[in-house]
Design a protein around this motif. Structure first.
Motif, PDB file in Angstrom:
ATOM      1  N   PRO A   1       3.140   0.509   0.653  1.00 50.03           N
ATOM      2  CA  PRO A   1       2.609  -0.566  -0.202  1.00 50.03           C
ATOM      3  C   PRO A   1       1.328  -1.145   0.386  1.00 50.03           C
ATOM      4  CG  PRO A   1       4.444  -1.390   1.114  1.00 50.03           C
ATOM      5  CD  PRO A   1       4.370   0.091   1.383  1.00 50.03           C
ATOM      6  N   GLY A   2       0.494  -1.686  -0.501  1.00 45.45           N
ATOM      7  CA  GLY A   2      -0.732  -2.335  -0.078  1.00 45.45           C
ATOM      8  C   GLY A   2      -1.934  -1.416  -0.019  1.00 45.45           C
TER       9      GLY A   2
ATOM     10  N   SER B   1      -7.340  -0.953   1.098  1.00 45.46           N
ATOM     11  CA  SER B   1      -6.139  -1.465   1.753  1.00 45.46           C
ATOM     12  C   SER B   1      -6.091  -2.982   1.666  1.00 45.46           C
ATOM     13  CB  SER B   1      -6.107  -1.035   3.230  1.00 45.46           C
ATOM     14  OG  SER B   1      -5.022  -1.642   3.906  1.00 45.46           O
ATOM     15  N   GLU B   2      -4.881  -3.502   1.505  1.00 44.86           N
ATOM     16  CA  GLU B   2      -4.615  -4.939   1.554  1.00 44.86           C
ATOM     17  C   GLU B   2      -3.843  -5.300   2.820  1.00 44.86           C
ATOM     18  OE1 GLU B   2      -5.845  -7.112  -0.482  1.00 44.86           O
ATOM     19  OE2 GLU B   2      -6.760  -5.635  -1.832  1.00 44.86           O
ATOM     20  N   GLN B   3      -3.651  -4.322   3.712  1.00 37.91           N
ATOM     21  CA  GLN B   3      -2.927  -4.550   4.963  1.00 37.91           C
ATOM     22  C   GLN B   3      -3.838  -5.197   5.998  1.00 37.91           C
ATOM     23  OE1 GLN B   3       0.289  -4.003   5.412  1.00 37.91           O
ATOM     24  NE2 GLN B   3       0.728  -2.868   3.526  1.00 37.91           N
TER      25      GLN B   3
ATOM     26  N   ARG C   1      -8.553  -3.932   5.986  1.00 40.26           N
ATOM     27  CA  ARG C   1      -8.561  -4.860   4.866  1.00 40.26           C
ATOM     28  C   ARG C   1     -10.015  -5.215   4.530  1.00 40.26           C
ATOM     29  NH1 ARG C   1      -4.786  -8.487   2.698  1.00 40.26           N
ATOM     30  NH2 ARG C   1      -5.709 -10.286   1.642  1.00 40.26           N
TER      31      ARG C   1
END
Length: 275
Positions: free
Chosen positions: A33-34, A61-63, A121
């Protein structure tokens, strides 16, 4: 000697299996996820025999952590053959890849090395491919499924898209049709149609408009071409001419008679005395 050969063959097989395991991606079902993968550049149509077209894939990416990415591209063709597809991974020059036939009409192109970029990110990692089809490729469709894996061969995210493949002859026919002039629209019934042209027979039988010269000539009809009722003018002229001729002759004859001597000389009947 035979045992040594078998050991050498076994060692080569182990090394090959190990190398394949290192570069093969993990299971596609293990999605992290992310992450998001998108195909940002893809032609709607590929034409057989044309230059290579670019396909661009981007992962975001959102990590909060940063990861390294290994790209893998699945190509599925419907119509053309896999041997008619040319693929090159472009990363500031040629980037080494491994090609594997997954199924009939499907091949996987996987990076041998990790992408030089780092996915964090707010940052992206991009993969670029140059795709071309041979000039004798059949028309059909091609589907691209791009997958981004981490260094541990775990699938982060994937996406897919499709393009059409046109044969070389179809492209030429479309270009010729686009260049050919469109037919002129037929005139509507309300528009006045031009008068029909006279045929050669009509021109031959049509009476020409009289000119001044024609009027002068036609004012004196020729007696030889007169096919109507005989005119009395010709006969009257002939009779009149004859009468004039006779009258002139009669006048001349009377005049000649009037000029004759009135006294005739008488001959002497005797002798006269002389003095």
């Amino acid at each position: 000697m035979i045992a040594v050969r078998h050991r050498a063959a076994l060692l080569c097989a182990i090394l090959a299996a190990t190398a394949a395991t290192l570069i093969m991606p993990g299971r596609a079902s293990a999605v992290e996820p992310g992450f998001e993968v998108a195909i940002t550049e893809l032609p709607d149509t590929f034409t057989a025999g044309d230059d290579a077209r670019r396909v661009t894939v981007v992962v975001t990416s959102e990590q909060n952590r940063c990861v390294k990415v290994r790209w893998s591209l699945l190509i599925e063709v419907d119509g053309p053959g896999l041997n008619e597809v040319e693929v090159a991974r472009d990363e500031d020059g040629d980037f080494p890849v491994q090609v594997q036939n997954v199924a009939a009409g499907t091949a996987r192109i996987t990076d041998v090395q990790l992408d030089p970029g780092v996915l964090c990110r707010g940052r992206t990692v991009t993969a670029r491919y140059q795709i071309a089809f041979d000039d004798d490729a059949e028309p059909g469709r091609v589907t691209f499924r791009a997958q981004a894996f981490n260094a541990g061969r775990t699938l982060l995210q994937e996406t897919s898209s499709r393009s059409e493949v046109k044969a070389e002859r179809e492209e030429r026919e479309e270009q010729e049709e686009s260049k050919s002039p469109s037919p002129e629209p037929s005139p509507s019934p309300s528009e006045s149609s031009p008068e029909p042209e006279e045929s050669a027979d009509d021109e031959a039988t049509a009476e020409p408009e009289p000119t001044d010269k024609d009027v002068d000539v036609a004012a004196v009809p020729a007696s030889g071409n007169d096919t109507g009722t005989p005119s009395l003018l010709g006969a009257g002229l002939i009779v009149g001419g004859i009468l004039v001729f006779l009258g002139v002759g009669l006048l001349l004859r009377l005049r000649m008679r009037g000029r004759a001597p009135k006294h005739s000389t008488e001959l002497p009947t005797g002798f006269y005395p002389t003095n």
